[in-house]
Design a protein around this motif. Structure first.
Motif, PDB file in Angstrom:
ATOM      1  N   ASP A 138       0.860  -1.196   0.000  1.00  0.00           N
ATOM      2  CA  ASP A 138       0.000   0.000   0.000  1.00  0.00           C
ATOM      3  C   ASP A 138       0.895   1.245   0.000  1.00  0.00           C
ATOM      4  N   TYR A 139       1.007   1.834  -1.169  1.00  0.00           N
ATOM      5  CA  TYR A 139       1.891   3.003  -1.362  1.00  0.00           C
ATOM      6  C   TYR A 139       1.372   4.248  -0.648  1.00  0.00           C
ATOM      7  N   PHE A 140       0.165   4.206  -0.082  1.00  0.00           N
ATOM      8  CA  PHE A 140      -0.334   5.355   0.688  1.00  0.00           C
ATOM      9  C   PHE A 140      -0.264   5.105   2.194  1.00  0.00           C
ATOM     10  N   ALA A 141       0.133   3.888   2.588  1.00  0.00           N
ATOM     11  CA  ALA A 141       0.067   3.529   4.015  1.00  0.00           C
ATOM     12  C   ALA A 141       0.895   4.479   4.885  1.00  0.00           C
ATOM     13  N   GLU A 142       2.090   4.797   4.399  1.00  0.00           N
ATOM     14  CA  GLU A 142       2.986   5.637   5.200  1.00  0.00           C
ATOM     15  C   GLU A 142       2.314   6.974   5.551  1.00  0.00           C
ATOM     16  N   SER A 143       1.691   7.613   4.556  1.00  0.00           N
ATOM     17  CA  SER A 143       1.090   8.926   4.846  1.00  0.00           C
ATOM     18  C   SER A 143      -0.160   8.762   5.728  1.00  0.00           C
ATOM     19  N   LYS A 144      -0.917   7.690   5.525  1.00  0.00           N
ATOM     20  CA  LYS A 144      -2.096   7.480   6.373  1.00  0.00           C
ATOM     21  C   LYS A 144      -1.662   7.288   7.832  1.00  0.00           C
ATOM     22  N   GLN A 145      -0.579   6.520   7.999  1.00  0.00           N
ATOM     23  CA  GLN A 145      -0.155   6.195   9.367  1.00  0.00           C
ATOM     24  C   GLN A 145       0.480   7.401  10.058  1.00  0.00           C
ATOM     25  N   SER A 146       1.316   8.131   9.315  1.00  0.00           N
ATOM     26  CA  SER A 146       1.971   9.259  10.002  1.00  0.00           C
ATOM     27  C   SER A 146       0.949  10.336  10.351  1.00  0.00           C
ATOM     28  N   THR A 147      -0.082  10.490   9.520  1.00  0.00           N
ATOM     29  CA  THR A 147      -1.108  11.489   9.863  1.00  0.00           C
ATOM     30  C   THR A 147      -1.884  11.059  11.109  1.00  0.00           C
ATOM     31  N   PHE A 148      -2.091   9.763  11.234  1.00  0.00           N
ATOM     32  CA  PHE A 148      -2.809   9.300  12.434  1.00  0.00           C
ATOM     33  C   PHE A 148      -1.985   9.569  13.694  1.00  0.00           C
ATOM     34  N   TYR A 149      -0.694   9.279  13.623  1.00  0.00           N
ATOM     35  CA  TYR A 149       0.159   9.584  14.782  1.00  0.00           C
ATOM     36  C   TYR A 149       0.122  11.080  15.087  1.00  0.00           C
ATOM     37  N   ALA A 150       0.155  11.874  14.002  1.00  0.00           N
ATOM     38  CA  ALA A 150       0.155  13.329  14.206  1.00  0.00           C
ATOM     39  C   ALA A 150      -1.175  13.812  14.798  1.00  0.00           C
ATOM     40  N   SER A 151      -2.213  12.992  14.670  1.00  0.00           N
ATOM     41  CA  SER A 151      -3.535  13.368  15.191  1.00  0.00           C
ATOM     42  C   SER A 151      -3.749  12.880  16.616  1.00  0.00           C
ATOM     43  N   HIS A 152      -2.678  12.409  17.287  1.00  0.00           N
ATOM     44  CA  HIS A 152      -2.897  11.673  18.541  1.00  0.00           C
ATOM     45  C   HIS A 152      -3.629  12.493  19.601  1.00  0.00           C
ATOM     46  N   LYS A 153      -3.433  13.812  19.584  1.00  0.00           N
ATOM     47  CA  LYS A 153      -4.117  14.603  20.633  1.00  0.00           C
ATOM     48  C   LYS A 153      -5.624  14.548  20.453  1.00  0.00           C
ATOM     49  N   ALA A 154      -6.075  14.772  19.216  1.00  0.00           N
ATOM     50  CA  ALA A 154      -7.512  14.735  18.948  1.00  0.00           C
ATOM     51  C   ALA A 154      -8.057  13.328  19.194  1.00  0.00           C
ATOM     52  N   VAL A 155      -7.279  12.311  18.820  1.00  0.00           N
ATOM     53  CA  VAL A 155      -7.689  10.913  19.021  1.00  0.00           C
ATOM     54  C   VAL A 155      -7.861  10.637  20.515  1.00  0.00           C
ATOM     55  N   GLY A 156      -6.870  11.048  21.311  1.00  0.00           N
ATOM     56  CA  GLY A 156      -6.918  10.822  22.761  1.00  0.00           C
ATOM     57  C   GLY A 156      -8.106  11.522  23.390  1.00  0.00           C
ATOM     58  N   ALA A 157      -8.340  12.761  22.976  1.00  0.00           N
ATOM     59  CA  ALA A 157      -9.449  13.529  23.561  1.00  0.00           C
ATOM     60  C   ALA A 157     -10.787  12.861  23.244  1.00  0.00           C
ATOM     61  N   LEU A 158     -10.916  12.373  22.020  1.00  0.00           N
ATOM     62  CA  LEU A 158     -12.170  11.722  21.634  1.00  0.00           C
ATOM     63  C   LEU A 158     -12.357  10.402  22.397  1.00  0.00           C
ATOM     64  N   ALA A 159     -11.248   9.708  22.637  1.00  0.00           N
ATOM     65  CA  ALA A 159     -11.331   8.447  23.394  1.00  0.00           C
ATOM     66  C   ALA A 159     -11.835   8.716  24.815  1.00  0.00           C
ATOM     67  N   GLU A 160     -11.278   9.746  25.447  1.00  0.00           N
ATOM     68  CA  GLU A 160     -11.739  10.088  26.809  1.00  0.00           C
ATOM     69  C   GLU A 160     -13.230  10.429  26.785  1.00  0.00           C
ATOM     70  N   ARG A 161     -13.604  11.175  25.772  1.00  0.00           N
ATOM     71  CA  ARG A 161     -14.991  11.653  25.683  1.00  0.00           C
ATOM     72  C   ARG A 161     -15.974  10.479  25.562  1.00  0.00           C
ATOM     73  N   ILE A 162     -15.665   9.542  24.680  1.00  0.00           N
ATOM     74  CA  ILE A 162     -16.617   8.440  24.471  1.00  0.00           C
ATOM     75  C   ILE A 162     -16.684   7.554  25.724  1.00  0.00           C
ATOM     76  N   LEU A 163     -15.544   7.381  26.393  1.00  0.00           N
ATOM     77  CA  LEU A 163     -15.585   6.552  27.601  1.00  0.00           C
ATOM     78  C   LEU A 163     -16.455   7.216  28.667  1.00  0.00           C
ATOM     79  N   THR A 164     -16.350   8.534  28.761  1.00  0.00           N
ATOM     80  CA  THR A 164     -17.199   9.253  29.727  1.00  0.00           C
ATOM     81  C   THR A 164     -18.675   9.121  29.334  1.00  0.00           C
ATOM     82  N   MET A 165     -18.932   9.236  28.054  1.00  0.00           N
ATOM     83  CA  MET A 165     -20.329   9.159  27.606  1.00  0.00           C
ATOM     84  C   MET A 165     -20.923   7.773  27.871  1.00  0.00           C
ATOM     85  N   VAL A 166     -20.109   6.743  27.629  1.00  0.00           N
ATOM     86  CA  VAL A 166     -20.608   5.380  27.843  1.00  0.00           C
ATOM     87  C   VAL A 166     -20.847   5.137  29.331  1.00  0.00           C
ATOM     88  N   LYS A 167     -19.967   5.680  30.164  1.00  0.00           N
ATOM     89  CA  LYS A 167     -20.184   5.582  31.613  1.00  0.00           C
ATOM     90  C   LYS A 167     -21.518   6.224  31.967  1.00  0.00           C
TER      91      LYS A 167
END
Ligand code: F6P
Ligand code: MG
Length: 452
Positions: A138-167
């Motif tokens: 997959d010649y696009f995998a590298e860019s997909k993966q590095s963008t996800f790592y670069a998004s870690h703050k938004a990812v983390g915040a959303l994870a906290e949010r959904i866990l709170t909502m499910v609680k």
């Protein structure tokens, strides 16, 4: 696969229209994407040791680079579109029928923009599919993966949010009032919508700071940018569900698919769905679209790879792991299912779905709602033609709103093409006056539904 027959009711968007986003895409954006693939492959084989085992691999990579150069030349000199050669992906026959029956003698600019753009990705795929050593690369995998790592703050915040909502769902009755559920539903559907802003085919030169700006949004009142919002209508229906099936025709990997997973997680935890089917792409597509491997990669990265990638002190690691373990269990027990039909990587508008992919169409009819994410899916729903902006959404999706072939459709899309329907009279003209690029900037969005 049956041959497609529907015709767009208005002129299709084409590269010969100047100025237009179609023209700019074919002239500027598509050649850059090909050049990026060249760069990825080049780096891929330059890092290989020149020992006898790698000889054939290197020879194949050099051939791919040559072919990519030829493709770029054909595009930039507007050569006729040539038939695909047979390859391991049997849809090539369908592509060639469309070319022969609907587009004989057409070039990159004269063919419909939808066809030309999809064709470029299919041609690139073919170069790899023909090799022994790069067929699954997959010649696009590298860019997909590095963008996800670069998004870690938004990812983390959303994870906290959904866990709170499910609680919250498990907490007092007061916390789970219909009003609170409605708020949660809307918030998470909108997170999934805005996740669509990070599309790598559009944002080819993004740096880390840009990604953070896009994901955090500079505008306080993002809802004002949702030009049509059928969420209340959809919610009315969803609140009566007691374990339905929800299908999501995915768009981009990374934060967008993560937000889709979060939404699906809540729909299951809140008891509305017992099954969520995610439709992925069968081949690398439009740079950032989600393949089955990308989906697993995101889940597994949330589970344990952030740590191994060096994010040791990332404050949300344990929440992400907790969430991703649950998702691994959903995938293992069938609550979540991944599919990758080759229809999604054909050049066909979705008006052709009942004829070209009847099995898939029948299967989608089992869903209580089929959510279509993103701009390309929207273009395909609309037959990618020049609709008056006041056209009702249900009219523009053609066969998917007709008796006998109807599907319960919801589109979540940030706008990145010269195409928009469902606007009140005068709204388009008003926005044209404010910002001539409003339709292609990704700043505006729509949530539109055809549900009966
Ligand atoms: O390049 C054409 C296009 O369809 C744009 O309209 C859009 O920028 C991109 O490709 C895909 O966007 P999305 O990932 O939202 O489908
Ligand atoms: Mg995409």
């Amino acid at each position: 696969m049956a041959f497609s027959r529907t015709k767009p009711p208005y002129p299709p968007l084409v590269g010969t229209t100047k100025p237009s986003f179609a023209y700019v895409t074919i002239k500027d954006r598509m050649p850059v994407i090909v050049a990026q693939v060249v760069d990825t492959v080049y780096r891929g084989y330059m890092n290989l040791e020149t020992n006898p085992t790698n000889q054939e691999r290197i020879r194949e990579a050099k051939r791919i680079v040559e072919e990519l150069g030829r493709l770029r030349y054909e595009m930039q000199t507007d050569k006729p579109l040539r038939p695909l050669e047979p390859d391991s992906h049997p849809d090539f026959e369908h592509w060639n029928k469309v070319l022969a029956h609907e587009l004989p003698g057409n070039t990159w600019y004269t063919a419909s923009w939808l066809f030309s753009e999809c064709y470029m990705y299919r041609r690139i795929y073919q170069m790899f599919a023909h090799t022994t050593h790069w067929a699954t690369y997959d010649y696009f995998a590298e860019s997909k993966q590095s963008t996800f790592y670069a998004s870690h703050k938004a990812v983390g915040a959303l994870a906290e949010r959904i866990l709170t909502m499910v609680k919250g769902l498990r907490a007092s009755e007061e916390a789970t009032t219909p009003e609170n559920r409605e708020l949660a539903f809307k918030e998470l559907a909108q997170a999934s919508l805005w996740g669509n802003r990070t599309d790598l085919s559009l944002l080819v030169n993004l740096n880390l700071a840009d990604i953070h700006t896009i994901q955090n949004g500079n505008d306080k009142d993002v809802e004002a940018y949702i030009l049509a919002n059928d969420l209340p209508m959809w919610w009315k229906m969803v609140q009566l569900w007691k374990g339905e099936r929800l299908d999501i025709v995915l768009d981009n990997a990374g934060i967008e698919v993560f937000a889709d997973m979060v939404f699906a997680h809540w729909m299951v935890q809140a008891g509305y769905c017992t099954k969520v089917v995610f439709h992925c792409k069968a081949i690398p597509w439009f740079v950032s679209d989600t393949t089955v491997d990308d989906f697993h990669w995101v889940v597994n990265t949330c589970c344990d790879r952030f740590r191994s990638a060096g994010y040791h002190d990332f404050e949300h690691l344990s929440s992400l792991t907790q969430l991703a373990k649950q998702w691994q269990a959903y995938l293992a027990n069938g609550t979540w299912e991944l599919r990758a039909d080759s229809f999604w990587t054909l050049p066909d508008p979705f008006w052709n779905l009942p004829v070209v992919a009847p099995g898939l169409h029948q299967d989608l009819r089992q869903a209580a709602t089929v959510v279509f994410k993103g701009d390309l899916n929207y273009r395909k729903l609309m037959h990618d033609c020049d609709w008056p902006s006041t056209t009702p959404f249900s009219e523009a999706i053609g066969t998917l709103a007709e008796n006998g072939t109807r599907l319960p459709v919801v589109a979540l899309r940030t706008s990145k093409a010269d195409l928009m329907v469902g606007m009140p009279k005068g709204r388009k003209e008003e926005l044209d006056g404010l910002d001539p690029k409003w339709m292609v900037s990704g700043k505006y969005a729509v949530i539109q539904a055809s549900l009966e």
